[in-house]
Design an enzyme around this catalytic site. Structure first.
Site, PDB file in Angstrom:
ATOM      1  N   ASP A   8       0.860  -1.203   0.000  1.00 48.94           N
ATOM      2  CA  ASP A   8       0.000   0.000   0.000  1.00 48.94           C
ATOM      3  C   ASP A   8       0.887   1.241   0.000  1.00 48.94           C
ATOM      4  O   ASP A   8       2.094   1.166   0.299  1.00 48.94           O
ATOM      5  CB  ASP A   8      -0.913   0.016   1.243  1.00 48.94           C
ATOM      6  CG  ASP A   8      -1.846   1.235   1.257  1.00 48.94           C
ATOM      7  OD1 ASP A   8      -2.399   1.581   0.199  1.00 48.94           O
ATOM      8  OD2 ASP A   8      -2.006   1.857   2.319  1.00 48.94           O
ATOM      9  N   SER A   9       0.286   2.383  -0.281  1.00 47.61           N
ATOM     10  CA  SER A   9       1.011   3.658  -0.216  1.00 47.61           C
ATOM     11  C   SER A   9       1.456   3.955   1.212  1.00 47.61           C
ATOM     12  O   SER A   9       2.317   4.808   1.420  1.00 47.61           O
ATOM     13  CB  SER A   9       0.099   4.784  -0.698  1.00 47.61           C
ATOM     14  OG  SER A   9      -0.992   4.918   0.198  1.00 47.61           O
ATOM     15  N   GLY A  41      -3.165   9.102  -3.740  1.00 51.33           N
ATOM     16  CA  GLY A  41      -4.461   9.458  -4.344  1.00 51.33           C
ATOM     17  C   GLY A  41      -4.509  10.825  -4.974  1.00 51.33           C
ATOM     18  O   GLY A  41      -5.435  11.137  -5.720  1.00 51.33           O
ATOM     19  N   CYS A  71      -4.447  -1.505  -1.992  1.00 52.65           N
ATOM     20  CA  CYS A  71      -4.600  -0.082  -2.243  1.00 52.65           C
ATOM     21  C   CYS A  71      -5.558   0.077  -3.422  1.00 52.65           C
ATOM     22  O   CYS A  71      -5.268  -0.411  -4.518  1.00 52.65           O
ATOM     23  CB  CYS A  71      -3.220   0.493  -2.574  1.00 52.65           C
ATOM     24  SG  CYS A  71      -3.232   2.233  -3.001  1.00 52.65           S
ATOM     25  N   ASN A  72      -6.694   0.720  -3.171  1.00 53.66           N
ATOM     26  CA  ASN A  72      -7.674   0.917  -4.245  1.00 53.66           C
ATOM     27  C   ASN A  72      -7.090   1.765  -5.372  1.00 53.66           C
ATOM     28  O   ASN A  72      -7.357   1.546  -6.545  1.00 53.66           O
ATOM     29  CB  ASN A  72      -8.919   1.629  -3.701  1.00 53.66           C
ATOM     30  CG  ASN A  72      -9.697   0.789  -2.728  1.00 53.66           C
ATOM     31  OD1 ASN A  72     -10.666   0.149  -3.092  1.00 53.66           O
ATOM     32  ND2 ASN A  72      -9.277   0.766  -1.465  1.00 53.66           N
ATOM     33  N   THR A  73      -6.270   2.754  -4.977  1.00 56.52           N
ATOM     34  CA  THR A  73      -5.721   3.694  -5.944  1.00 56.52           C
ATOM     35  C   THR A  73      -4.743   2.979  -6.875  1.00 56.52           C
ATOM     36  O   THR A  73      -4.813   3.115  -8.096  1.00 56.52           O
ATOM     37  CB  THR A  73      -5.011   4.846  -5.191  1.00 56.52           C
ATOM     38  OG1 THR A  73      -5.918   5.356  -4.211  1.00 56.52           O
ATOM     39  CG2 THR A  73      -4.598   5.952  -6.123  1.00 56.52           C
ATOM     40  N   GLU A 149      -1.935   8.604   8.418  1.00 58.77           N
ATOM     41  CA  GLU A 149      -0.499   8.258   8.393  1.00 58.77           C
ATOM     42  C   GLU A 149       0.228   8.831   9.607  1.00 58.77           C
ATOM     43  O   GLU A 149       1.218   8.277  10.068  1.00 58.77           O
ATOM     44  CB  GLU A 149       0.158   8.815   7.120  1.00 58.77           C
ATOM     45  CG  GLU A 149      -0.184   8.046   5.853  1.00 58.77           C
ATOM     46  CD  GLU A 149       0.458   6.675   5.774  1.00 58.77           C
ATOM     47  OE1 GLU A 149       1.646   6.554   6.082  1.00 58.77           O
ATOM     48  OE2 GLU A 149      -0.252   5.713   5.417  1.00 58.77           O
ATOM     49  N   CYS A 181     -11.101   3.269   0.223  1.00 55.96           N
ATOM     50  CA  CYS A 181      -9.649   3.422   0.365  1.00 55.96           C
ATOM     51  C   CYS A 181      -9.281   2.591   1.590  1.00 55.96           C
ATOM     52  O   CYS A 181     -10.004   2.629   2.603  1.00 55.96           O
ATOM     53  CB  CYS A 181      -9.325   4.901   0.583  1.00 55.96           C
ATOM     54  SG  CYS A 181      -7.648   5.231   1.180  1.00 55.96           S
ATOM     55  N   HIS A 183      -7.202   2.918   3.790  1.00 57.53           N
ATOM     56  CA  HIS A 183      -6.932   3.677   5.023  1.00 57.53           C
ATOM     57  C   HIS A 183      -8.233   3.927   5.824  1.00 57.53           C
ATOM     58  O   HIS A 183      -8.169   4.107   7.039  1.00 57.53           O
ATOM     59  CB  HIS A 183      -6.335   5.054   4.704  1.00 57.53           C
ATOM     60  CG  HIS A 183      -4.866   5.046   4.377  1.00 57.53           C
ATOM     61  ND1 HIS A 183      -4.370   4.573   3.190  1.00 57.53           N
ATOM     62  CD2 HIS A 183      -3.792   5.477   5.096  1.00 57.53           C
ATOM     63  CE1 HIS A 183      -3.052   4.710   3.168  1.00 57.53           C
ATOM     64  NE2 HIS A 183      -2.672   5.251   4.320  1.00 57.53           N
TER      65      HIS A 183
HETATM   66  N1  DGL Z   1      -4.808   3.280   0.787  1.00 55.61           N
HETATM   67  C1  DGL Z   1      -4.879   3.669  -0.560  1.00 55.61           C
HETATM   68  C2  DGL Z   1      -6.185   3.334  -1.223  1.00 55.61           C
HETATM   69  O1  DGL Z   1      -6.767   2.336  -0.878  1.00 55.61           O
HETATM   70  C3  DGL Z   1      -4.216   4.936  -1.020  1.00 55.61           C
HETATM   71  C4  DGL Z   1      -4.354   6.146  -0.222  1.00 55.61           C
HETATM   72  C5  DGL Z   1      -3.439   7.237  -0.751  1.00 55.61           C
HETATM   73  O2  DGL Z   1      -2.218   7.060  -0.646  1.00 55.61           O
HETATM   74  O3  DGL Z   1      -3.945   8.239  -1.267  1.00 55.61           O
HETATM   75  O4  DGL Z   1      -6.624   4.007  -2.123  1.00 55.61           O
END
Ligand code: DGL
Length: 268
Positions: A8-9, A41, A71-73, A149, A181, A183
Site C-alpha cells: 500500500d502507499s 491518491g 490499495c484501491n488507488t 499516516e 480506500c 486507510h
Molecule cells: N490506501 C490507498 C487506497 O486504498 C491509497 C491512499 C493514498 O495514498 O492516497 O486508495
C-alpha cells in the site's frame, strides 16, 4: 506455506493484512508501506502506475508467491500493467460499490475514496456495470490519508475534515457508505461518531482475503503445520513508526507472529 506480499502507499493496507492474519495466519507476509510517498491518491496516474509496478517487482524479487495490492488507488491505476509484467497472482482491491448497491435499502450509497480512484477508468467502468436505480454520491477524501499516516485517525482535526466530506453524503440521505480506500476502515470510530450506528459501512477486506485464499489453494495447497507465520514490515519512511502503528491499528495478535520491521531503501 506461502510468502505473500501486501503493498500500500502507507498504513492503509494494514486493514487488509489484519484480515489476512485472521483468516490465513500460517503464511509468511511482507508488508510494504510506501509512506514516504503517501498519499498516492492525489498524484498522477502515470506516477502511481510506475511506482506501484516497481514496488511489486521488488516484492516478486523477494520470492513472494502472490501479491495483494492493498490499495484501491494502485489497483485502479496499475493492476492491469502489473499483471502483464509479473507472473504471480496479483489480488487487487476495489471499492465495494456492488455489495453496497445490493445492501442499500433506499438505493442511496455514499462512496468515499481517493480522487485518483474516483477519476479512474477502472472505477467508472465498474460503476457503469451497475443498474442505474442506485444513486452513488462520490466524495474524494482529500487530506484524510496524511492524518491517518500521522496517527491522528481519532483526532478533532480528522473529525472536522471528515464531517465536511461526509456532509453531501449525509444530505443525500445515504443509508450505506463504501470505504473505498484501505486507510478508511481506520476511521470507523470517527465515521460512527458523525453518522451514527445505522449507516451500513462497506469495506472489502474480507472478500479480498477470501480471493487470496482461493489463489493460494490453487497455487500451494497447505503443506505446513505451523500455526503462525512471520511478518516483515517494510517502510520507505520510518520502520519503527510502521511497527507501532501496526500494533495500534490492527486487531490481529501480532505477538503470535515473528515480526520484524525494516527500512526500505531506494527501489528502482
Ligand atoms: N490506501 C490507498 C487506497 O486504498 C491509497 C491512499 C493514498 O495514498 O492516497 O486508495
Amino acid at each position: 506455506m506461502a510468502l505473500i506480499g501486501v503493498f500500500d502507499s502507507g498504513v492503509g493496507g494494514l486493514s487488509i493484512l489484519d484480515e489476512a492474519l485472521r483468516q490465513l495466519p500460517q503464511h509468511d507476509y511482507i508488508y510494504l508501506a510506501d509512506s514516504a510517498n503517501a498519499p498516492y491518491g492525489e498524484k498522477s496516474s502515470e506516477w502511481i502506475a510506475a511506482r506501484s509496478l516497481s514496488l511489486c517487482r521488488y516484492l516478486a524479487g523477494k520470492g513472494c508467491d502472490a501479491i495483494v495490492l492493498a490499495c484501491n488507488t494502485a489497483t485502479a491505476e496499475a493492476i492491469k500493467q502489473i499483471r502483464t509484467e509479473i507472473a504471480i497472482p496479483i489480488i487487487g482491491v476495489e471499492p465495494g460499490i456492488k455489495p453496497a448497491a445490493m445492501q442499500s435499502q433506499n438505493n442511496i450509497v455514499g462512496v468515499l475514496a481517493t480522487e485518483a480512484t474516483l477519476k479512474s477508468d477502472k472505477f467508472n467502468a465498474l460503476l457503469n456495470t451497475l443498474p442505474n436505480d442506485c444513486q452513488f454520491i462520490k466524495q474524494a477524501g482529500a487530506g484524510l490519508v496524511p492524518l491517518i499516516e500521522s496517527g491522528k485517525a481519532d483526532s478533532e482535526a480528522t473529525l472536522e475534515l471528515l464531517a465536511g466530506h461526509l456532509e453531501p453524503i449525509q444530505d443525500a440521505g445515504a443509508d450505506t457508505l463504501v470505504l473505498g480506500c484501505t486507510h478508511y476502515p481506520f476511521l470507523r470510530k470517527a465515521i460512527r461518531k458523525l453518522l451514527g450506528e445505522s449507516i451500513t459501512l462497506i469495506d472489502t477486506s474480507d472478500a479480498v482475503v477470501r480471493q487470496l485464499r482461493r489463489q493460494l489453494d490453487i497455487l500451494k495447497p497447505s503443506d505446513s503445520n505451523s500455526e503462525f507465520g512471520s511478518v516483515l514490515l517494510l517502510s520507505s519512511k520510518n520502520e519503527n513508526l510502521l511497527l507501532s502503528m501496526a500494533q495500534d491499528l490492527m486487531s490481529a495478535d501480532l505477538a503470535s507472529h515473528l515480526v520484524k520491521a525494516q527500512f526500505l531503501g531506494e527501489v528502482r
